[in-house]
Each structure stands twice: as structure tokens, then as C-alpha cells.
Design a protein around this motif. Structure first.
Motif, PDB file in Angstrom:
ATOM      1  N   LEU A   5     -67.018  53.790   7.664  1.00  0.00           N
ATOM      2  CA  LEU A   5     -66.512  55.154   7.692  1.00  0.00           C
ATOM      3  C   LEU A   5     -65.414  55.255   8.741  1.00  0.00           C
ATOM      4  N   LEU A   6     -64.416  56.064   8.462  1.00  0.00           N
ATOM      5  CA  LEU A   6     -63.337  56.355   9.397  1.00  0.00           C
ATOM      6  C   LEU A   6     -63.474  57.830   9.738  1.00  0.00           C
ATOM      7  N   LYS A   7     -63.520  58.160  11.039  1.00  0.00           N
ATOM      8  CA  LYS A   7     -63.792  59.539  11.457  1.00  0.00           C
ATOM      9  C   LYS A   7     -62.984  59.877  12.692  1.00  0.00           C
ATOM     10  N   LEU A   8     -62.522  61.129  12.769  1.00  0.00           N
ATOM     11  CA  LEU A   8     -61.847  61.610  13.964  1.00  0.00           C
ATOM     12  C   LEU A   8     -62.892  61.905  15.034  1.00  0.00           C
ATOM     13  N   ALA A   9     -62.649  61.432  16.247  1.00  0.00           N
ATOM     14  CA  ALA A   9     -63.517  61.740  17.377  1.00  0.00           C
ATOM     15  C   ALA A   9     -62.958  62.999  18.030  1.00  0.00           C
ATOM     16  N   VAL A  10     -63.684  64.092  17.945  1.00  0.00           N
ATOM     17  CA  VAL A  10     -63.236  65.362  18.506  1.00  0.00           C
ATOM     18  C   VAL A  10     -63.807  65.487  19.911  1.00  0.00           C
ATOM     19  N   ILE A  58     -68.811  52.933  12.010  1.00  0.00           N
ATOM     20  CA  ILE A  58     -67.963  54.119  12.025  1.00  0.00           C
ATOM     21  C   ILE A  58     -66.794  53.777  12.942  1.00  0.00           C
ATOM     22  N   TYR A  59     -65.604  53.898  12.409  1.00  0.00           N
ATOM     23  CA  TYR A  59     -64.381  53.622  13.153  1.00  0.00           C
ATOM     24  C   TYR A  59     -63.850  54.957  13.660  1.00  0.00           C
ATOM     25  N   TRP A  60     -63.641  55.050  14.969  1.00  0.00           N
ATOM     26  CA  TRP A  60     -63.245  56.298  15.601  1.00  0.00           C
ATOM     27  C   TRP A  60     -61.738  56.373  15.812  1.00  0.00           C
ATOM     28  N   VAL A  61     -61.160  57.505  15.389  1.00  0.00           N
ATOM     29  CA  VAL A  61     -59.761  57.821  15.641  1.00  0.00           C
ATOM     30  C   VAL A  61     -59.754  58.781  16.828  1.00  0.00           C
ATOM     31  N   ILE A  62     -59.110  58.353  17.926  1.00  0.00           N
ATOM     32  CA  ILE A  62     -59.057  59.156  19.139  1.00  0.00           C
ATOM     33  C   ILE A  62     -57.597  59.462  19.444  1.00  0.00           C
ATOM     34  N   LYS A  63     -57.281  60.766  19.491  1.00  0.00           N
ATOM     35  CA  LYS A  63     -55.913  61.191  19.796  1.00  0.00           C
ATOM     36  C   LYS A  63     -54.878  60.519  18.890  1.00  0.00           C
ATOM     37  N   GLY A  64     -55.170  60.439  17.592  1.00  0.00           N
ATOM     38  CA  GLY A  64     -54.203  59.930  16.623  1.00  0.00           C
ATOM     39  C   GLY A  64     -54.137  58.423  16.484  1.00  0.00           C
ATOM     40  N   GLY A 108     -63.303  65.556   7.708  1.00  0.00           N
ATOM     41  CA  GLY A 108     -64.457  64.789   7.249  1.00  0.00           C
ATOM     42  C   GLY A 108     -64.344  63.338   7.644  1.00  0.00           C
ATOM     43  N   TRP A 109     -64.674  62.468   6.700  1.00  0.00           N
ATOM     44  CA  TRP A 109     -64.537  61.043   6.933  1.00  0.00           C
ATOM     45  C   TRP A 109     -63.833  60.406   5.761  1.00  0.00           C
ATOM     46  N   ARG A 110     -63.436  59.199   5.938  1.00  0.00           N
ATOM     47  CA  ARG A 110     -62.851  58.389   4.870  1.00  0.00           C
ATOM     48  C   ARG A 110     -63.633  57.094   4.810  1.00  0.00           C
ATOM     49  N   TYR A 111     -63.752  56.545   3.623  1.00  0.00           N
ATOM     50  CA  TYR A 111     -64.353  55.220   3.493  1.00  0.00           C
ATOM     51  C   TYR A 111     -63.301  54.180   3.864  1.00  0.00           C
ATOM     52  N   LEU A 112     -63.756  53.114   4.468  1.00  0.00           N
ATOM     53  CA  LEU A 112     -62.874  52.048   4.919  1.00  0.00           C
ATOM     54  C   LEU A 112     -63.504  50.726   4.500  1.00  0.00           C
ATOM     55  N   THR A 113     -62.796  49.955   3.685  1.00  0.00           N
ATOM     56  CA  THR A 113     -63.334  48.670   3.236  1.00  0.00           C
ATOM     57  C   THR A 113     -63.204  47.636   4.345  1.00  0.00           C
ATOM     58  N   GLN A 114     -63.967  46.597   4.233  1.00  0.00           N
ATOM     59  CA  GLN A 114     -63.908  45.514   5.209  1.00  0.00           C
ATOM     60  C   GLN A 114     -62.498  44.933   5.281  1.00  0.00           C
ATOM     61  N   ARG A 115     -61.854  44.817   4.138  1.00  0.00           N
ATOM     62  CA  ARG A 115     -60.502  44.265   4.074  1.00  0.00           C
ATOM     63  C   ARG A 115     -59.504  45.118   4.854  1.00  0.00           C
ATOM     64  N   ASP A 116     -59.696  46.451   4.842  1.00  0.00           N
ATOM     65  CA  ASP A 116     -58.768  47.360   5.505  1.00  0.00           C
ATOM     66  C   ASP A 116     -59.136  47.679   6.951  1.00  0.00           C
ATOM     67  N   ALA A 117     -60.300  47.241   7.382  1.00  0.00           N
ATOM     68  CA  ALA A 117     -60.761  47.547   8.746  1.00  0.00           C
ATOM     69  C   ALA A 117     -60.027  46.682   9.766  1.00  0.00           C
ATOM     70  N   PRO A 118     -59.646  47.275  10.897  1.00  0.00           N
ATOM     71  CA  PRO A 118     -58.989  46.477  11.942  1.00  0.00           C
ATOM     72  C   PRO A 118     -59.975  45.514  12.603  1.00  0.00           C
ATOM     73  N   ARG A 119     -59.435  44.441  13.142  1.00  0.00           N
ATOM     74  CA  ARG A 119     -60.280  43.448  13.802  1.00  0.00           C
ATOM     75  C   ARG A 119     -60.726  43.937  15.171  1.00  0.00           C
ATOM     76  N   ASP A 120     -61.895  43.469  15.585  1.00  0.00           N
ATOM     77  CA  ASP A 120     -62.384  43.759  16.933  1.00  0.00           C
ATOM     78  C   ASP A 120     -61.470  43.099  17.950  1.00  0.00           C
ATOM     79  N   LEU A 121     -61.339  43.749  19.088  1.00  0.00           N
ATOM     80  CA  LEU A 121     -60.598  43.161  20.199  1.00  0.00           C
ATOM     81  C   LEU A 121     -61.590  42.421  21.091  1.00  0.00           C
ATOM     82  N   ASP A 122     -61.432  41.157  21.195  1.00  0.00           N
ATOM     83  CA  ASP A 122     -62.186  40.358  22.146  1.00  0.00           C
ATOM     84  C   ASP A 122     -61.287  39.215  22.565  1.00  0.00           C
TER      85      ASP A 122
END
Length: 146
Positions: A5-10, A58-64, A108-122
Motif C-alpha cells: 500500500l502507498l499512503k500519505l503520512a499526515v 505500507i509505503y509512507w509519503v512524507i511531505k511529497g 486514501g491509499w494506492r496499491y503498489l506492486t513489488q516491481r514498482d516499489a522502491p528499494r530499501d536503503l541500507d
């Protein structure tokens, strides 16, 4: 393949703000004698909950900017005291930073496929990018440089 899921963090203005909010909420629960849990309450139950719970995040969008994610361990529908159906997205308390990417506002939220999800930063995936200050990562992402 996991579905996310892709969601805005308010409210939070940074990943650190989100982490502090989670820590405060868990501490409040302990203070009330409750088992600490991390969850996000939403009005609608995702129609594709079986593809998400225990597999997705859940992927959080913070400040755009899409900045981080939390694993979704369960999705628990319930009826509120007002008689309205809602659900808890039960989350792992660990917030994982991801490769930042600009994201326009949405409801609301958007569905996000594994292919479209950004990689973790490590360190293995992004070297020193994980150590870079969040504001600088946002600026570089907005310029399309990362």
C-alpha cells in the motif's frame, strides 16, 4: 509476489518524526497497561487484503516524497463504537527508509506492486545514501539524481 500500500503520512514532517510518533504511541499503550502495538486505522478494508497481510508493506509519503515503509503483519477489520466499519493495518514498528521518490498528493491509499516499489536503503543496496541527511536525499530525489 507481495502487494503493498502507498499512503500519505499526515502529520510527520520526516522519517524521524514518524519514528518518534510510533515510539510515543507505544509508550502510551504501555502506560495504559496495554500490549504495545503499532497500527494505522483506516475506514476501508483493502479489497486485496490477502495479498498484503503478512507479505506486503505500507509505503509512507512524507511531505511529497515517498521515504519509508513498514511491514504490514495483519489486517484486522472491526466496527467502531459509532457502528462504522474500520480496520487496523497492524504494522511492524520498525520503519525502513527506501530510495526516495517524489509523489503527488492523493486520497486514501494506492496499491503498489513489488516491481514498482522502491528499494530499501541500507549499506549493501545504497552505500552512503542511507547515511545522507533526509533533506538532502529529498532534494536529490526531486532533481531525479537518485
Amino acid at each position: 509476489m507481495a502487494l503493498h500500500l502507498l499512503k500519505l503520512a499526515v502529520g510527520p514532517s520526516s522519517v524521524a518524526d514518524l519514528e518518534a510518533h510510533i515510539a510515543r504511541r507505544r509508550a502510551e499503550m504501555v502506560g495504559l497497561g496495554q500490549t504495545p502495538r503499532t497500527f494505522h486505522t483506516t475506514r476501508m478494508v483493502p479489497k486485496r487484503a490477502r495479498e498484503i497481510a503478512g507479505k506486503g508493506s505500507i509505503y509512507w509519503v512524507i511531505k511529497g516524497t515517498l521515504l519509508c515503509r513498514q511491514a504490514i503483519t495483519a489486517i484486522e477489520p472491526f466496527t467502531g463504537t459509532d457502528g462504522i466499519g474500520r480496520c487496523h493495518l497492524v504494522l511492524d514498528p520498525e520503519v525502513k527508509p527506501v530510495t526516495p521518490r517524489p509523489c503527488r498528493p492523493f486520497q486514501g491509499w494506492r496499491y503498489l506492486t513489488q516491481r514498482d516499489a522502491p528499494r530499501d536503503l541500507d549499506h549493501a543496496a545504497a552505500g552512503d545514501l542511507a547515511e545522507m541527511p533526509e533533506t538532502l536525499r529529498r532534494e536529490l530525489a526531486a532533481l531525479g539524481l537518485i
